[in-house]
Design a protein around this motif. Structure first.
Motif, short mmCIF file in Angstrom:
data_model
loop_
_atom_site.label_atom_id
_atom_site.label_comp_id
_atom_site.label_asym_id
_atom_site.label_seq_id
_atom_site.Cartn_x
_atom_site.Cartn_y
_atom_site.Cartn_z
N HIS B 192 24.27 49.10 59.79
CA HIS B 192 23.51 47.93 60.25
C HIS B 192 22.39 48.28 61.22
O HIS B 192 21.49 47.48 61.44
CB HIS B 192 24.44 46.88 60.86
N ASP B 196 18.93 46.22 56.62
CA ASP B 196 18.87 44.82 57.04
C ASP B 196 19.61 43.87 56.11
O ASP B 196 19.96 42.77 56.51
CB ASP B 196 17.40 44.38 57.15
N LEU B 197 19.78 44.25 54.85
CA LEU B 197 20.35 43.31 53.89
C LEU B 197 21.00 44.08 52.74
O LEU B 197 20.43 45.05 52.24
CB LEU B 197 19.23 42.42 53.32
N ARG B 211 32.05 41.97 51.01
CA ARG B 211 32.43 40.96 52.00
C ARG B 211 33.39 41.56 53.03
O ARG B 211 33.26 41.34 54.24
CB ARG B 211 33.11 39.78 51.32
N THR B 215 29.05 45.38 57.54
CA THR B 215 28.62 44.85 58.83
C THR B 215 27.16 44.40 58.75
O THR B 215 26.57 44.02 59.75
CB THR B 215 28.78 45.90 59.95
N PRO B 217 24.36 41.79 56.73
CA PRO B 217 24.39 40.56 55.93
C PRO B 217 24.34 40.87 54.43
O PRO B 217 23.63 41.77 54.00
CB PRO B 217 23.11 39.82 56.36
N LEU B 388 23.11 30.80 52.70
CA LEU B 388 22.25 31.36 53.75
C LEU B 388 21.04 32.05 53.15
O LEU B 388 21.18 32.74 52.13
CB LEU B 388 23.03 32.36 54.59
N HIS B 389 19.90 31.89 53.78
CA HIS B 389 18.68 32.61 53.47
C HIS B 389 18.04 32.17 52.15
O HIS B 389 16.91 31.72 52.14
CB HIS B 389 18.91 34.12 53.46
#
Lengths: 414, 414
Positions: B192, B196-197, B211, B215, B217, B388-389
Motif C-alpha cells: 500500500h 494505489d488500487l 478481500r 491492504t 483498496p 465505491l469509486h
C-alpha cells in the motif's frame, strides 16, 4: 450471531427504506432531530457533564476535555443540521445522459452507498454532523464513538432515533456501537456482507488498524503534514499573514501548517521575519541547517521532523534552492492533504499545481481552507487523503454512488 | 527487499512522469504500441502457440484454450488501442468550478490514480487493453496475468516497454509480475505504500482472496447473477427475443442472464414459449415449483440455484406474484451487476428502476449491454459491482482521481 452482526444486518435490512425516502421525508427527519435535541438539551448536557467528570477522574488532558464538552455548543450543532437540511438532496440526480448510436437511452443516477461504519473519537458533535449527512444522503450508519463520550452519545442517538421514527423512518437508520473494546471494532470491520464503507476519523494508529483489519473499503484521511512554499517572487508581507494563519489560527487540526519551505534567495531576510512574527505567538521552530544558520538559536530539525504532523505550535522551516527542490521535498514528505505555494509568478504557480498531487493544492491561500464547511459542503463526514472514490472534504455527494439506468425498446446485442 | 517490492517502488518512482506526460506524448506511446505489436506479430504468435501447447498438455478445457489464443485476434487488439487513442485525455480536466463568497477560486482537477495492480487470468488481450487505458489515463500498472499465458505476456510486455521508451516514457510504466505463485500475489496486495488500487479480474475465489489479504483498496466486480423480470404488460414476442439474447448470445460472460422472473398472470402461456424457443438452442432449465407445474419435465431448482452464476446455457425460471415480489427476489439474490424489467407499463418500469440497486438497471433491453465498449468507453478495465469509486463498466475516467485546486489573493481563514 453476535450483537455487532445483528446491528449490521438490521442496518442493511432498512437501507432500502432510506434509499427510497423522499427529500421531504428526509428533511422532516432533520427537523425532528433539531426539535428533539432542543427539547432534550438538559438531559444531553447532564450526560455530557457525567462524561466530563469521568474524563477528569481518568486524567484526560485539557484539550481532550474541551473537545468533549457540549457546553455552549448546542446552537452550533443545530445550525449544522439546518445547513444540511438546506442543501439539495443528491439522491436521484441524473447525470451523464447519452443516447447511444443504437438509440439506447443511458443515464447515470446518483444512489446512496448503503450502510456506513463511522469510527471516531472524542467530539460528540461528530455524532450529529455525521448522522445529518447520512440521513440526507439516504444512507444508514453504525457509529462507534469514543468511549470517553459514551453517556453523551447514548442520549444523542436516543434523540436521533426518536426523531427518525416520528418522521416515519426506521430507528435503525443510525445505531450506536457502545463499546470501548477494539475487538468489537475489529468485528465491525469484517461485516462486508452488510457494511459498505468504513470511515475512520481519528489517529494514524486507528487508520492503520482499519487498513490491516478491514475487509470493507476504508476512506483514509485526516492526517495532514501540510507545506507552504514561499517563492522568491511572493508578496512578503501578505505571505507572512498567510503563514501565520496557517500555523496559528488553530494549530491542533489536520489542515494546519507543518513545514515552511523558503526559496534560498529570500531566506536570509524572510526567515527572520517569520521567526519574529510567529515567535511572538509562542510558535517554536525546527530548522534545517541553512535556516538555522540564518536564525541561530533555533533548534535543528531531526530527519523525522519532516514526517511529523505537529498538531501544535511547532513549525519546521527549510531552505530550498528553487521551486523544483520544494516540489521534491513535498513529494517526499507530504501526506497529500493540503500543500500550497505563495508566489506572484504565474508560471511557477501553475507548475506547482501540476506537480503537487495532494487533495488540496493552494496558490496564495492558507491551508486552513481544506474543510467541508469552508468549501460550501455544509458539513463534512471526513477529509480524504486517498485517491479512491473521494478526495479532500467529503460532504453529501461524496456519500453517494451511482447506477447506470438503460432504457430501450427491447434492444438486443449483436 | 523482495522483487515485488522493488517493482512496486519503481512504479511509484516513475508515476509522476506519467502523471505529467502530455496527451501528445501518451498518444505517441499508444501509436508505438501498435507499431511494435504489428512488427512483432510473428514472435507474439509463436510465444502464444507455446502457451497453447502447454495448456493442451496440462489438460485445460477447450473454452480456456480458446480464450488464451491470439490467433486471428491481433487486428482486434490493435483496433482497441486505436480506439483508446481516439478518446479524449481525462487528465487535467477541470470540473465543478466555483468562486466562494470570499472570492477564493476553487476547481476540481482530474488526476491519475497512480499505480494500479491488475490481477487477471487467461486472456492475453487484457494485457494490451489494460495497458492502453493505463497509459492514456497517466497511470502506471503492475500486471499479474495467468500463468497459462506467461510466454505470451512476456513478449507482449516487452513490446509495450520498448514502445514507451521510444515515446520518451519510462519502461516501468507497465511491469509484468511473471509468477504463478499466490504468495507473490499476496505480497503484492500489501504494497500500500506504492500501489494505489487493486483490480482483480477473475473468479469469485480470486476476489475473495483479495478481500481477505489486501491492504490496498480493491475494485470488486465481474460476478453477475443477472435477472430479467417479465411484467404482465410486456410485448411478449419482443420480450422473448431479449431473453434469448441475454441468455444465449454469449452465455459464458458475467452480463449473461441467469434467472428469469415471470409475472404469475402470464406465466401459463409465456413460460412454455421460453422453454420452446430457448430449448431449441440447448438451454437447460431450473424451475421453481409453480413454473415446473406449467412445464412438467423441467427439473426443479435447488435453493442454491438462485445464487448461482451459470456462465453456461442454464436458465433459472421463477414465477412471481407481482412486481414487488420480483424486486424482493432480485434484492435477495442479485450480485448487483445487471438486472432488468420487460414491460409496457411506465409506472412499473420507474418503480423497478428506483427499487433495484444494481450497477446497471435495464428497461426493455438485454443485460448484455453492460460493457465498456457497448457504453462508449472504448474499452474497459473492469466491471465494478461495488459502490465505491466506480460502478459498472470502468474506462479512462474511472481510472482517475481528482484534486482540489484553490487560488486566492493571500487569503486567510477567519
Amino acid at each position: 450471531m453476535t450483537n455487532i452482526q445483528q446491528m449490521a444486518m438490521k442496518a442493511k435490512a432498512v437501507s432500502p427504506i432510506l434509499a427510497e425516502a423522499s427529500s421531504e421525508q428526509k428533511n422532516r427527519a432533520l427537523e425532528a432531530m433539531m426539535t428533539g435535541l432542543k427539547d432534550q438539551e438538559k438531559r444531553i448536557l447532564e450526560a455530557n457533564r457525567e462524561d466530563i467528570a469521568l474524563a477528569k477522574t481518568s486524567g484526560l488532558n485539557e484539550a481532550m476535555i474541551d473537545r468533549l464538552s457540549l457546553q455552549n455548543r448546542m446552537d452550533g450543532i443545530l445550525t449544522d443540521i439546518e445547513q444540511v437540511k438546506q442543501l439539495p438532496d443528491p439522491i436521484g440526480e441524473v447525470f451523464e445522459q447519452q443516447t447511444l448510436p443504437n438509440q439506447l437511452q443511458v443515464v447515470k443516477c446518483r444512489t446512496p452507498i448503503g450502510v456506513l461504519g463511522v469510527i471516531y473519537e472524542s467530539r460528540p458533535n461528530v455524532t450529529i454532523d455525521v448522522s445529518a449527512l447520512t440521513i440526507k444522503s439516504g444512507n444508514c450508519a453504525i457509529l462507534r464513538g469514543g468511549s470517553e463520550t459514551l453517556h453523551t452519545n447514548l442520549v444523542l442517538v436516543d434523540c436521533l432515533q426518536k426523531a427518525f421514527v416520528s418522521a416515519g423512518l426506521p430507528s435503525e437508520a443510525i445505531q450506536l456501537l457502545a463499546s470501548a473494546n477494539r475487538a468489537h471494532v475489529q468485528e465491525m470491520l469484517r461485516q462486508h456482507a452488510y457494511i459498505d464503507l468504513i470511515i475512520p476519523r481519528g489517529s494514524a494508529n486507528l487508520q492503520e488498524f482499519c487498513r490491516e483489519n478491514s475487509t470493507i473499503p476504508v476512506i483514509f484521511g485526516g492526517i495532514g503534514i501540510c507545506h507552504l512554499f514561499v517563492d522568491a517572487s511572493a508578496d512578503f508581507e501578505k505571505a507572512l499573514m498567510v503563514i501565520d494563519n496557517a500555523k496559528t489560527q488553530r494549530p491542533t487540526v489536520c489542515n494546519a501548517l507543518d513545514t515552511l519551505l523558503v526559496h534560498g534567495e529570500i531566506a536570509p531576510f524572510f526567515i527572520p521575519k517569520v521567526v519574529d512574527a510567529l515567535g511572538k505567538k509562542e510558535v517554536r521552530f525546527r530548522m534545517d541547517e541553512k535556516a538555522s544558520k540564518i536564525c541561530s538559536g533555533c533548534p535543528l530539525a531531526g530527519e523525522k521532523d519532516w514526517d511529523t504532523e505537529w498538531l501544535s505550535l511547532v513549525l519546521g522551516i527549510k531552505v530550498v534552492e528553487n521551486l523544483r527542490d520544494a516540489i521534491d521535498h513535498i513529494r517526499a514528505h507530504s501526506t497529500g492533504h493540503s500543500d500550497g505555494i505563495l508566489t506572484e509568478n504565474k508560471a511557477n504557480a501553475e507548475l506547482f499545481v501540476k506537480a503537487i498531487d495532494s487533495a488540496a493544492v493552494y496558490v496564495n491561500a492558507s491551508t486552513r481552507f481544506t474543510d467541508g464547511g469552508q468549501m460550501g459542503l455544509g458539513a463534512e463526514v471526513a477529509n480524504s487523503t486517498q485517491k479512491l472514490h473521494a478526495r479532500g472534504p467529503m460532504g453529501l455527494k461524496e456519500l453517494t454512488s451511482y447506477k447506470w439506468v438503460i432504457r430501450g425498446n427491447y434492444h438486443v446485442r449483436n
